[in-house]
Design a protein around this motif. Structure first.
Motif, PDB file in Angstrom:
ATOM      1  N   GLU A  41       0.833  -1.198   0.000  1.00 26.31           N
ATOM      2  CA  GLU A  41       0.000   0.000   0.000  1.00 26.31           C
ATOM      3  C   GLU A  41       0.873   1.257   0.000  1.00 26.31           C
ATOM      4  O   GLU A  41       0.588   2.227  -0.725  1.00 26.31           O
ATOM      5  CB  GLU A  41      -0.914   0.003   1.227  1.00 26.31           C
ATOM      6  N   THR A 247      -7.885   0.011  -0.577  1.00 30.39           N
ATOM      7  CA  THR A 247      -7.093  -1.107  -1.074  1.00 30.39           C
ATOM      8  C   THR A 247      -7.994  -2.327  -1.211  1.00 30.39           C
ATOM      9  O   THR A 247      -8.853  -2.563  -0.356  1.00 30.39           O
ATOM     10  CB  THR A 247      -5.948  -1.440  -0.096  1.00 30.39           C
ATOM     11  N   VAL A 260      -4.374  -0.263  -5.227  1.00 35.47           N
ATOM     12  CA  VAL A 260      -4.446   0.911  -4.365  1.00 35.47           C
ATOM     13  C   VAL A 260      -5.071   2.030  -5.189  1.00 35.47           C
ATOM     14  O   VAL A 260      -4.527   2.420  -6.226  1.00 35.47           O
ATOM     15  CB  VAL A 260      -3.046   1.331  -3.860  1.00 35.47           C
TER      16      VAL A 260
END
Length: 574
Positions: A41, A247, A260
């Motif tokens: 992420e 996400t 993401v």
């Protein structure tokens, strides 16, 4: 306890401990996967930041190039109108001026808007007028407008784009000039977000990068993935509620993906509802492999640990051997835990290092283009002070992004130490002196205490890098008038380097994460500095730690943060 109850008790203990171990191992495996997801992420958000910054700078540079060409055309048209007012220009004069001024064509219109004279375009007809809209030509020939700009016109001859400028003639009519806008069109293509996204889409570890607005996809690095409209994708609803990013993990036509998604303004001050959506799809096969590997390792550890517990239960029946078997089991458990920790670090660093190297390499080329264009604009003599300042800002910001890219590459491509014999005290003092010289105009004090000489068998460049990163972090945390202290001491066969500052220190909640990759509390930080220091210290066989508030390493009343580095003076002692 009666002897007949010992097997039952041992079995109960084994079952309880096994259940706790199963729960603990599963929780540990899940935590490691979650940590890998958090790292990915962070990688996706870093890519989004780079796309946003690069796109904003690219659009600014393109606007400056286009405005400069428009101004140049208007100036040429004004000069030709003045010359035509002094004497009637012939068509041969127009041919010569077009060649000298680098213009595609010069056209002179009368008061009625009819083409009166023109230069000869390559492959065209002299008397054939350009396809100019009335809204552009009429105000000029009638005297309603002094000048006008018309861009993006397709030429009849070769179909390429032209940029057109016109000015009113003193006695009525208009002078219209045109030039090829190939350079501006090329800049538009190279500086656009789509070009950057196509480049990023080829990076290792990236499945796709896509840019969308409310009506559809603006640019995408692939056509093999169908993207739902932002308003129709329920997974993206948190973004409308102000969440910074979302996400999700799914199987796509290109394989497993960790996506993401975040809102990305491409213009400064742009309204959130008019911003675009950036989707970054990272290769989730690494996570699948990690989960399978952790599952195998978990069951293997459980099997080994279960066997150890059975041995412990049997040892209860032989009391004399209980303590011996207990020590052996403890030794095996420590070895397994240490091996697992080493494997976890190696897997995480290899995965993120490979991804960071691929992304950073692809970013460097367009970033260098932006930087060179900004330098050329800054040296252009015809720019006013305001535009020159903006060009300097573009150059400074692109240099800042280049520093981030360099840190990615430094982290992704670690080198082995090159051991030489040198004076450690001299190297440390030299590294501090560089910062002291570079910042002598700032309100900081840098103290450095070292022995007169301290021979060492280490990597001098790595030692310099360790000192440089720690001192830079300390200086960036300083308030005005603050003091940074650097102390080098010899402790037996080891060297102890202590770097302290008087900044705000490290919050208790952040102490456990301060050495994690990509973790930073600075707005413009990348979270790689302390990671690089930790890696270099480890490569030299040393140890890096953040001193506690009550540690003797911290000066009384000093406040701030204190980092302690312990290094062997000889590689054979590592």
């Amino acid at each position: 306890m009666r002897p007949q109850f010992l097997p039952v008790t041992a079995l109960a203990v084994v079952l309880v401990v096994t259940a706790l171990l199963v729960w603990g191992e599963l929780a540990d495996s899940r935590g490691r996967v979650d940590e890998a997801v958090r790292l990915m992420e962070a990688q996706g958000n870093a890519i989004a930041e780079i796309v946003g910054e690069s796109s904003l700078h690219g659009l600014t540079v393109f606007s400056l190039l286009e405005r400069e060409q428009q101004t140049h055309l208007v100036d040429n048209a004004n000069w030709l109108a003045w010359v035509d007012g002094q004497r009637a220009l012939s068509e041969s004069d127009l041919d010569k001026f077009a060649a000298d001024l680098g213009l595609w064509r010069i056209m002179i219109y009368d008061r009625a808007g009819a083409l009166e004279r023109s230069s000869l375009p390559a492959g065209g007809q002299r008397r054939q007028g350009g396809q100019l809209p009335e809204s552009f030509l009429t105000p000029l020939v009638k005297g309603g407008e002094r000048s006008g700009i018309l861009g993006g016109q397709k030429a009849k001859v070769d179909g390429t784009a032209r940029m057109v400028a016109g000015v009113a003639r003193p006695r009525g009519g208009a002078v219209v000039v045109s030039s090829r806008s190939a350079q501006v069109e090329k800049a538009r293509t190279e500086l656009s977000p789509g070009h950057l996204i196509q480049s990023l889409g080829q990076a290792h570890g990236l499945v796709y990068v896509a840019l969308q607005n409310r009506t559809g996809t603006i640019a995408s690095s692939t056509t093999q993935v169908d993207f739902a409209l932002p308003g129709e994708d329920r997974d993206l609803l948190p973004l409308q509620e102000g969440q910074p990013f979302v996400t999700r993990r799914f199987a796509s036509a290109l394989g497993p993906v960790l996506e993401v998604a975040r809102v990305l303004p491409l213009q400064e001050g742009q309204d959130r509802n008019r911003a675009v959506l950036l989707r970054v799809g990272l290769d989730a096969s690494l996570l699948d492999d990690l989960e399978q590997d952790l599952s195998r390792r978990t069951w293997l550890r459980l099997l080994v640990t279960g066997a150890s517990l059975v041995l412990m239960a049997v040892a209860l029946l032989a009391w004399q051997r209980q303590r011996v078997l207990g020590r052996e089991v403890e030794k095996i458990s420590r070895a397994l835990a240490l091996k697992e920790e080493e494997n976890r670090r190696a897997e995480k660093l290899a995965a993120m290092g490979s991804l960071a190297a691929g992304v950073a390499h692809e970013i460097r080329n367009p970033l260098n283009t932006i930087h060179m264009i900004a330098q050329r604009l800054g040296r252009a003599g015809q720019l006013d002070e305001g535009l020159r300042h903006k060009a300097d800002q573009i150059r400074d910001e692109s240099r800042r992004i280049e520093d981030i890219v360099r840190q990615f590459l430094d982290f992704a491509r670690p080198r082995d130490p090159v051991y030489t014999r040198f004076d450690l005290a001299r190297v440390v003092a030299g590294a501090v002196a560089v910062h002291r010289s570079a910042r002598d105009h700032e309100l900081f004090t840098i103290d450095c205490e070292t022995p007169e000489s301290l021979p060492a068998h280490l990597d001098a460049d790595m030692v310099t890098g360790i000192v440089d990163n720690l001192v830079r972090n300390a200086l960036e945390a300083q308030p005005e008038g603050g003091r940074v202290s650097v102390r080098l001491q010899a402790q037996g066969r080891q060297a102890r380097l202590v770097v302290s500052d008087q900044g705000p220190g490290v919050a208790p909640a952040d102490r456990a994460r301060i050495f994690d990759l990509y973790f930073t509390t600075k707005p413009t930080g990348t979270g790689l500095g302390l990671g690089l220091v930790s890696r270099m210290v480890g490569a030299l066989g040393g140890h890096l730690e953040l001193a506690d508030d009550d540690s003797p390493a911290k000066e009384t009343g000093n406040g701030g943060a204190t980092f302690v580095v312990t290094l062997p003076l000889d590689r054979s002692e590592a």
